[in-house]
Each structure stands twice: as C-alpha cells, then as structure tokens.
Write a protein that holds these residues in place. Sequence first.
Motif: not given
Length: 113
Positions: A78-84
């Motif tokens: 959840a804290k990782g890079p955003p996912i389109v």
Amino acid sequence: MIVMKRYQVFTVMLLIVMVQSGLVRETLGHPCGRTFLSALIQLVPCRPSVAPFSTLRPNELCCAAIKALGQPCLCVLAKGPPIVGVDRTLALHLPGKCSANFPPCFSQTDSDL
C-alpha cells in the motif's frame, strides 16, 4: 471472458510497472519476502474492489489473498509506488471489508515495516 481478459491485461500492466520501477529487484528483505511479486499477483482478484469510485465488495478470492498475505506485507504494498487504476484508500479498507483483524497501515511507523 471479457472480465478474464481485463485481469490478464491488468496483470501484464502491473508487471511492467514493477519492472520499470525497480520493485522486482527489491523483493528480498520485505515483509512479503521472496513472494513480493507473487503478492501483487495474488491481489489481482481485488482489482474490481479497488478501482477508482468502486462500490463493489471484495470477492472470496480477494479476501483469501488479503488474509494469507498479512498486514505487514499489505502495508508495504500500500505504501509502494502508485498503481494505475487502483484507489489507495479503497485498497487500505480491504482488510476490514474482508474481516481480517489487522491494525491499519497508517498506525505503524516506517521503522515498524
């Protein structure tokens, strides 16, 4: 059949994003362990529930994946890079909707991860 193709397209897009962002190299040392990449793939059934503006409840496969992965791994994801195509707020509510008794991710400090 159309739904399955969407999952396949989403999975391929997710893998491309991960490779480009360097997440594949970071699999060791995470709470997800060696299964970091497979953790994301396990969460593909959750996709309809975390699409922006979705009102769909998570399905059984999604909830099984949430419970199997556990809170530390989900917080890292959840804290990782955003996912389109993924609404992070909806994603953070999945454990509660799946009756997984995890403390919320935002209550932990980064050092706890």
